[in-house]
Design a protein around this motif. Structure first.
Motif, PDB file in Angstrom:
ATOM      1  N   GLN A  42       0.831  -1.205   0.000  1.00 56.05           N
ATOM      2  CA  GLN A  42       0.000   0.000   0.000  1.00 56.05           C
ATOM      3  C   GLN A  42       0.865   1.254   0.000  1.00 56.05           C
ATOM      4  N   LEU A  43       1.862   1.293   0.867  1.00 50.48           N
ATOM      5  CA  LEU A  43       2.719   2.470   0.973  1.00 50.48           C
ATOM      6  C   LEU A  43       3.448   2.711  -0.341  1.00 50.48           C
ATOM      7  N   SER A  44       3.986   1.674  -0.928  1.00 49.53           N
ATOM      8  CA  SER A  44       4.696   1.804  -2.196  1.00 49.53           C
ATOM      9  C   SER A  44       3.764   2.319  -3.294  1.00 49.53           C
ATOM     10  N   LYS A  45       2.541   1.807  -3.341  1.00 49.00           N
ATOM     11  CA  LYS A  45       1.565   2.239  -4.352  1.00 49.00           C
ATOM     12  C   LYS A  45       1.161   3.698  -4.135  1.00 49.00           C
ATOM     13  N   ILE A  46       0.909   4.078  -2.902  1.00 51.25           N
ATOM     14  CA  ILE A  46       0.529   5.459  -2.600  1.00 51.25           C
ATOM     15  C   ILE A  46       1.625   6.421  -3.061  1.00 51.25           C
ATOM     16  N   ILE A  47       2.856   6.090  -2.745  1.00 52.45           N
ATOM     17  CA  ILE A  47       3.995   6.940  -3.117  1.00 52.45           C
ATOM     18  C   ILE A  47       4.100   7.043  -4.637  1.00 52.45           C
ATOM     19  N   THR A  48       4.032   5.901  -5.314  1.00 50.93           N
ATOM     20  CA  THR A  48       4.117   5.884  -6.775  1.00 50.93           C
ATOM     21  C   THR A  48       2.963   6.651  -7.399  1.00 50.93           C
ATOM     22  N   ASP A  49       1.735   6.400  -6.906  1.00 51.71           N
ATOM     23  CA  ASP A  49       0.553   7.073  -7.463  1.00 51.71           C
ATOM     24  C   ASP A  49       0.600   8.583  -7.241  1.00 51.71           C
ATOM     25  N   ALA A  50       1.271   9.024  -6.192  1.00 51.23           N
ATOM     26  CA  ALA A  50       1.412  10.457  -5.927  1.00 51.23           C
ATOM     27  C   ALA A  50       2.502  11.087  -6.798  1.00 51.23           C
ATOM     28  N   GLY A  51       3.228  10.249  -7.539  1.00 50.36           N
ATOM     29  CA  GLY A  51       4.283  10.759  -8.410  1.00 50.36           C
ATOM     30  C   GLY A  51       5.544  11.142  -7.671  1.00 50.36           C
ATOM     31  N   LEU A  52       5.743  10.526  -6.513  1.00 49.18           N
ATOM     32  CA  LEU A  52       6.900  10.841  -5.680  1.00 49.18           C
ATOM     33  C   LEU A  52       7.879   9.679  -5.641  1.00 49.18           C
ATOM     34  N   THR A  53       9.090   9.979  -5.228  1.00 48.25           N
ATOM     35  CA  THR A  53      10.040   8.916  -4.925  1.00 48.25           C
ATOM     36  C   THR A  53       9.872   8.555  -3.452  1.00 48.25           C
ATOM     37  N   VAL A  54      10.404   7.424  -3.077  1.00 48.07           N
ATOM     38  CA  VAL A  54      10.353   7.029  -1.667  1.00 48.07           C
ATOM     39  C   VAL A  54      11.055   8.087  -0.823  1.00 48.07           C
ATOM     40  N   ARG A  55      12.200   8.545  -1.273  1.00 50.93           N
ATOM     41  CA  ARG A  55      12.961   9.553  -0.519  1.00 50.93           C
ATOM     42  C   ARG A  55      12.148  10.844  -0.345  1.00 50.93           C
ATOM     43  N   GLU A  56      11.377  11.247  -1.350  1.00 55.16           N
ATOM     44  CA  GLU A  56      10.551  12.455  -1.254  1.00 55.16           C
ATOM     45  C   GLU A  56       9.378  12.272  -0.288  1.00 55.16           C
ATOM     46  N   SER A  57       9.090  11.042   0.064  1.00 54.98           N
ATOM     47  CA  SER A  57       7.939  10.730   0.922  1.00 54.98           C
ATOM     48  C   SER A  57       8.305  10.564   2.389  1.00 54.98           C
ATOM     49  N   ILE A  58       9.569  10.720   2.695  1.00 52.15           N
ATOM     50  CA  ILE A  58      10.019  10.553   4.078  1.00 52.15           C
ATOM     51  C   ILE A  58       9.925  11.900   4.809  1.00 52.15           C
ATOM     52  N   ARG A  59       9.411  11.826   6.004  1.00 48.51           N
ATOM     53  CA  ARG A  59       9.344  13.018   6.859  1.00 48.51           C
ATOM     54  C   ARG A  59      10.641  13.105   7.661  1.00 48.51           C
ATOM     55  N   GLU A  60      11.284  14.256   7.601  1.00 50.41           N
ATOM     56  CA  GLU A  60      12.536  14.462   8.326  1.00 50.41           C
ATOM     57  C   GLU A  60      12.304  15.139   9.668  1.00 50.41           C
ATOM     58  N   LYS A  61      11.420  16.126   9.686  1.00 46.63           N
ATOM     59  CA  LYS A  61      11.197  16.945  10.883  1.00 46.63           C
ATOM     60  C   LYS A  61      10.506  16.122  11.979  1.00 46.63           C
ATOM     61  N   ASP A  62      11.000  16.265  13.198  1.00 48.24           N
ATOM     62  CA  ASP A  62      10.405  15.616  14.375  1.00 48.24           C
ATOM     63  C   ASP A  62      10.340  14.098  14.248  1.00 48.24           C
ATOM     64  N   THR A  63      11.339  13.521  13.594  1.00 48.79           N
ATOM     65  CA  THR A  63      11.424  12.069  13.449  1.00 48.79           C
ATOM     66  C   THR A  63      12.868  11.641  13.692  1.00 48.79           C
ATOM     67  N   PRO A  64      13.122  10.337  13.773  1.00 51.91           N
ATOM     68  CA  PRO A  64      14.510   9.866  13.943  1.00 51.91           C
ATOM     69  C   PRO A  64      15.285   9.794  12.622  1.00 51.91           C
ATOM     70  N   TYR A  65      14.877  10.564  11.629  1.00 56.08           N
ATOM     71  CA  TYR A  65      15.508  10.571  10.306  1.00 56.08           C
ATOM     72  C   TYR A  65      17.031  10.698  10.401  1.00 56.08           C
ATOM     73  N   ALA A  66      17.502  11.712  11.104  1.00 57.63           N
ATOM     74  CA  ALA A  66      18.951  11.959  11.194  1.00 57.63           C
ATOM     75  C   ALA A  66      19.654  10.872  12.000  1.00 57.63           C
ATOM     76  N   VAL A  67      19.021  10.469  13.098  1.00 53.55           N
ATOM     77  CA  VAL A  67      19.620   9.434  13.952  1.00 53.55           C
ATOM     78  C   VAL A  67      19.800   8.132  13.182  1.00 53.55           C
ATOM     79  N   LEU A  68      18.849   7.835  12.296  1.00 51.97           N
ATOM     80  CA  LEU A  68      18.905   6.607  11.501  1.00 51.97           C
ATOM     81  C   LEU A  68      19.757   6.761  10.244  1.00 51.97           C
ATOM     82  N   CYS A  69      20.312   7.959  10.038  1.00 53.83           N
ATOM     83  CA  CYS A  69      21.172   8.251   8.883  1.00 53.83           C
ATOM     84  C   CYS A  69      20.465   7.981   7.550  1.00 53.83           C
ATOM     85  N   LEU A  70      19.187   8.336   7.507  1.00 55.66           N
ATOM     86  CA  LEU A  70      18.404   8.079   6.302  1.00 55.66           C
ATOM     87  C   LEU A  70      18.743   9.034   5.161  1.00 55.66           C
ATOM     88  N   ASP A  71      19.590  10.018   5.420  1.00 54.69           N
ATOM     89  CA  ASP A  71      20.049  10.903   4.359  1.00 54.69           C
ATOM     90  C   ASP A  71      21.166  10.267   3.526  1.00 54.69           C
TER      91      ASP A  71
END
Length: 141
Positions: A42-71
């Motif tokens: 579902q998540l993969s389809k939603i992202i694709t249908d929205a015309g986004l990449t997975v990376r564009e669909s990640i929330r950075e603010k107020d999440t463990p994004y930096a701690v997990l080195c997702l950049d």
């Protein structure tokens, strides 16, 4: 019209988007994705249908994004999806799905692109007072 919103009630953008959908006379299916995350498919389809990449669909603010080195540019889409599913707060919001398309409604008025234009009969303002629709229900922004 049917609509589904992947919603976080603590998020002002998500609340404004939900209010816009309801102002169109639509009672959407509301999925609080932090409590009930979508499946990987579902998540993969939603992202694709929205015309986004997975990376564009990640929330950075107020999440463990930096701690997990997702950049890290070497991370694959599968690795990023794994992180989003393991930590749903990393899923950006709100995603909205209707028969007219799928959008990441950031800012909230992006949802107007996938709602019937003639559904609005009056003005609409966001929680902060910003006018989105005029007295005739026409888009201002």
């Amino acid at each position: 019209m049917n609509a589904t919103i992947y919603h976080n009630p603590a998020c002002g953008t998500s609340r404004n988007t939900l209010a816009l959908i309801r102002a169109a006379g639509i009672q959407p299916t509301v999925i609080e994705y932090l409590r009930t995350p979508p499946s990987r498919e579902q998540l993969s389809k939603i992202i694709t249908d929205a015309g986004l990449t997975v990376r564009e669909s990640i929330r950075e603010k107020d999440t463990p994004y930096a701690v997990l080195c997702l950049d890290n540019p070497e991370l694959t889409d599968d690795q990023l999806l794994d992180a989003m599913l393991a930590t749903p707060s990393l899923i950006n919001r709100p995603f909205v799905v209707t028969q007219l398309g799928t959008r990441l409604a950031r800012p909230s008025e992006v949802v107007l692109d996938i709602l019937p234009a003639d559904a609005f009969k009056g003005p609409f303002a966001k929680e902060d007072g910003e006018q989105v629709l005029d007295r005739e229900g026409k888009r201002l922004v």
